[in-house]
Each structure stands twice: as structure tokens, then as C-alpha cells.
Design a protein around this motif. Structure first.
Motif, PDB file in Angstrom:
ATOM      1  N   ASP A 135       0.697  -1.162   0.034  1.00  0.00           N
ATOM      2  CA  ASP A 135      -0.042  -0.121   0.097  1.00  0.00           C
ATOM      3  C   ASP A 135       0.951   1.214  -0.114  1.00  0.00           C
ATOM      4  O   ASP A 135       1.927   1.179  -0.336  1.00  0.00           O
ATOM      5  CB  ASP A 135      -0.908  -0.036   1.072  1.00  0.00           C
TER       6      ASP A 135
ATOM      7  N   ALA B  96      -4.403  -1.319  -0.552  1.00  0.00           N
ATOM      8  CA  ALA B  96      -3.391  -2.290  -0.716  1.00  0.00           C
ATOM      9  C   ALA B  96      -3.686  -3.575  -2.116  1.00  0.00           C
ATOM     10  O   ALA B  96      -4.658  -3.356  -2.544  1.00  0.00           O
ATOM     11  CB  ALA B  96      -3.223  -3.379   0.270  1.00  0.00           C
TER      12      ALA B  96
ATOM     13  N   VAL C 234      -5.244  -8.200   3.452  1.00  0.00           N
ATOM     14  CA  VAL C 234      -4.436  -9.072   4.175  1.00  0.00           C
ATOM     15  C   VAL C 234      -4.281  -8.463   5.507  1.00  0.00           C
ATOM     16  O   VAL C 234      -4.477  -7.074   5.797  1.00  0.00           O
ATOM     17  CB  VAL C 234      -3.035  -9.444   3.500  1.00  0.00           C
TER      18      VAL C 234
ATOM     19  N   PRO D  61      -2.729  -6.238   8.566  1.00  0.00           N
ATOM     20  CA  PRO D  61      -2.036  -5.137   8.515  1.00  0.00           C
ATOM     21  C   PRO D  61      -0.859  -5.253   9.557  1.00  0.00           C
ATOM     22  O   PRO D  61      -0.970  -6.038  10.626  1.00  0.00           O
ATOM     23  CB  PRO D  61      -2.664  -3.772   8.739  1.00  0.00           C
TER      24      PRO D  61
ATOM     25  N   SER E 271       0.220  -1.037   8.215  1.00  0.00           N
ATOM     26  CA  SER E 271       0.258  -1.060   6.799  1.00  0.00           C
ATOM     27  C   SER E 271       0.270  -2.526   6.441  1.00  0.00           C
ATOM     28  O   SER E 271       0.838  -3.414   7.192  1.00  0.00           O
ATOM     29  CB  SER E 271       1.586  -0.503   6.522  1.00  0.00           C
ATOM     30  N   ARG E 272      -0.330  -2.680   5.124  1.00  0.00           N
ATOM     31  CA  ARG E 272      -0.238  -4.093   4.264  1.00  0.00           C
ATOM     32  C   ARG E 272       1.005  -3.978   3.430  1.00  0.00           C
ATOM     33  O   ARG E 272       1.001  -4.583   2.490  1.00  0.00           O
ATOM     34  CB  ARG E 272      -1.696  -4.086   3.929  1.00  0.00           C
TER      35      ARG E 272
ATOM     36  N   GLY F 202       5.888  -7.016   7.567  1.00  0.00           N
ATOM     37  CA  GLY F 202       4.657  -6.786   6.813  1.00  0.00           C
ATOM     38  C   GLY F 202       4.325  -8.313   6.192  1.00  0.00           C
ATOM     39  O   GLY F 202       4.813  -9.404   6.411  1.00  0.00           O
ATOM     40  N   PRO F 203       3.306  -8.186   5.360  1.00  0.00           N
ATOM     41  CA  PRO F 203       2.813  -9.442   4.825  1.00  0.00           C
ATOM     42  C   PRO F 203       3.956 -10.205   3.995  1.00  0.00           C
ATOM     43  O   PRO F 203       4.690  -9.309   3.235  1.00  0.00           O
ATOM     44  CB  PRO F 203       1.750  -9.111   3.713  1.00  0.00           C
TER      45      PRO F 203
END
Length: 295
Positions: free
Chosen positions: A15, A51, A121, A123, A127-128, A137-138
Motif C-alpha cells: 500500500d 493495498a 491481508v 496489516p 500497513s499492508r 509486513g505480509p
């Protein structure tokens, strides 16, 4: 839901990042080409920071398990949806069971696959975004992964296809020029260093990534002052290590650095740099008269 069949060389959820945490040692990260992500979200009626998937060089394959409206922006890439060729910067309606296949990008490096409602997803620190430097993060996408899609926040596009906005899409690199503002460390550079930076051609080296572009070309000479104490870094900072070969920091840059910064590339310029591949040529277009000098 969206099922990842193949991620290609590298695919991340991104994102607009996690701003405001640098004092804690956490960088912003986020989409490497912010303009391309924002354009995708505006075409879909999403918030700018929704995102999406950032695809490096193409190769992504996904299957849609529900009805979705999606769009591709950024690097130009041949693509098919349910076996039918589709274009970038155009709204596409995906049906349950449809498979989207991206080939190898023909211009630019990073393509954004965005969906109406955004990817939902979980965060991390608000944040994603996946940060490749901090590994925060992811995680990078893998085959077999299922991606949840958020609920649209308002009225969205109704047309099955829309015209691309004027001037969008990654351009063929050719000879890229980006604007750079002077830095504030003039005393750390030899006379003529600024003129060298904005006068000489550079090429992107293979060890570049989302953290930084490492450049080969004319050497920016530093003054003999030893080593600079670490200080804060920003996206677009042009740092000069002892080799004199500039390094331009991108989305996943560290929050501090100890080499002097000769200039800072503008936000729009960083978006263009994020689409460069190893071997691509670029020049800096200078504003002002040099680091730390009145403009």
C-alpha cells in the motif's frame, strides 16, 4: 477471494506504507511506484492507500473465486483474463473461475494488480506493505496463497472497461531523466561534484532492488573528511559512498545512513526510477546550484 497460482519472480502486497515510525527504526516502505498504485486505486474508486499486488517483471497468475473489478497499472505487460488479451489502465471484470495471467513486462519493471475494495491481508504496524530490508509486513506471495478482498467503501466503476487516463503507463526506459534537488552536505564533496552528478550518464546495476538503485557511471568525488555520522535518510536520497558511485534510495531504504547525500530525487522522479531495470540508462536533471548552496 483471489488465489495465487504463480507469483512470478517476486510479488508483494503493497500500500502507501507506514509513515511516522522512523524514530522507532521502522521505515515507511510501501509501493515502489506510488503514482502507479494511486492511479490504480483511483480508477477503481478505492482510497489511494488501498493495498494491491506489486509484480516484479511479470509472471503472476491468479484465479478469482468471486466477481471482482480489477486493473493493471505501472509496467506494460502482456496479460490475459480468462484467455482473452487485456490492456493495462483499463477496468476489467473478473468472474468466478477466471484466471489472470501476466507475461514478461515489455516496458518498465513493476506492475500493480489492484482490485475494487483493496486487498484485506492483515496489516502490520498499520500497513499492508512488505519491506524487503526489514522483512516486515505480509510475506512475499507464494503459490496456493489466498488473498482476501475488502468491502468497497463507496460507489465504484460500473463499466466493464474504461478508457485509460491520458499519459499513464510505464514508458520504455530509453534515456530517462529525473529531477534532483541539491543536498545539504556541500562540505563533504569535492569542487564540481554537483556538476558531475547532473552532467554524467549512469546505468542501473544488477544489485539494485526495492531498497536502492545502485549506479555505475561517472564518479562523484568526495572531500577527504573521514566518515559522516549516521543521519536520517529519505526516499529519493542520492548517497555517495567512498567509491563515488551514487546510490538512490527507493521505498525500502534504511532510516539512517552514514554516507553524505549529494541530492534528493523528486517524488515523481523516484516513481520513474522504480520502473528501471539493470542496464537502463539515466541522467539527473539538476535544480539549484549544488549541495547546500543558495538557489
Amino acid at each position: 477471494m483471489i488465489e495465487v497460482l504463480q507469483p512470478g519472480p517476486a510479488a508483494y502486497v503493497e500500500d502507501l506504507g507506514r509513515p511516522g515510525l522512523a524514530s522507532l527504526g521502522v521505515g515507511r516502505s510501501g509501493a515502489a511506484d506510488r503514482g502507479a498504485l494511486v492511479r490504480a486505486n483511483r480508477l477503481l474508486g478505492n482510497p489511494d492507500d488501498a493495498a494491491a499486488v506489486e509484480v516484479t517483471l511479470g509472471g503472476l497468475q491468479v484465479r478469482f473465486h468471486d466477481d471482482h473489478v480489477v486493473v493493471l497499472t505501472g509496467a506494460r505487460v502482456p496479460a490475459t483474463l480468462a484467455g482473452v488479451p487485456v490492456a493495462g489502465d483499463t477496468l476489467l471484470r473478473a468472474r468466478p473461475g477466471d484466471v489472470l495471467v501476466l507475461g514478461v513486462a515489455t516496458a518498465g519493471l513493476r506492475t500493480y494488480l489492484a482490485v475494487r475494495g483493496g486487498l484485506a491481508v492483515p496489516p502490520v504496524l498499520g500497513s499492508r506493505s512488505w519491506d524487503v530490508l526489514a522483512e516486515l509486513g505480509p510475506a512475499p506471495l507464494v503459490g496456493g496463497e489466498m488473498l482476501a478482498v475488502g468491502r468497497p467503501s463507496g460507489p465504484g466503476p460500473v463499466a466493464e472497461h474504461s478508457r485509460p487516463p491520458a499519459g499513464t503507463g510505464a514508458r520504455a526506459p530509453g534515456h530517462v531523466e529525473v529531477d534532483v534537488e541539491p543536498g545539504v552536505r556541500a562540505e563533504w564533496f569535492a569542487p564540481g561534484a554537483w556538476e558531475t552528478l547532473v552532467g554524467g550518464p549512469y546505468r542501473v546495476t544488477p544489485d539494485s532492488n526495492r531498497v536502492a538503485l545502485r549506479l555505475d557511471g561517472v564518479v562523484v568525488a568526495r572531500a577527504d573528511r573521514g566518515e559522516l555520522a549516521s543521519e536520517g535518510l529519505v526516499r529519493g536520497a542520492v548517497q555517495v559512498p567512498p567509491s563515488g558511485k551514487p546510490v538512490v534510495f527507493l521505498a525500502d531504504h534504511p532510516v539512517t545512513g552514514g554516507y553524505p547525500v549529494v541530492g534528493v530525487v523528486t517524488a515523481a522522479g523516484v516513481d520513474r526510477l522504480a520502473q528501471l531495470r539493470p542496464g537502463d540508462a539515466l541522467r539527473f536533471r539538476g535544480a539549484g546550484t549544488g549541495p547546500g548552496r543558495p538557489r
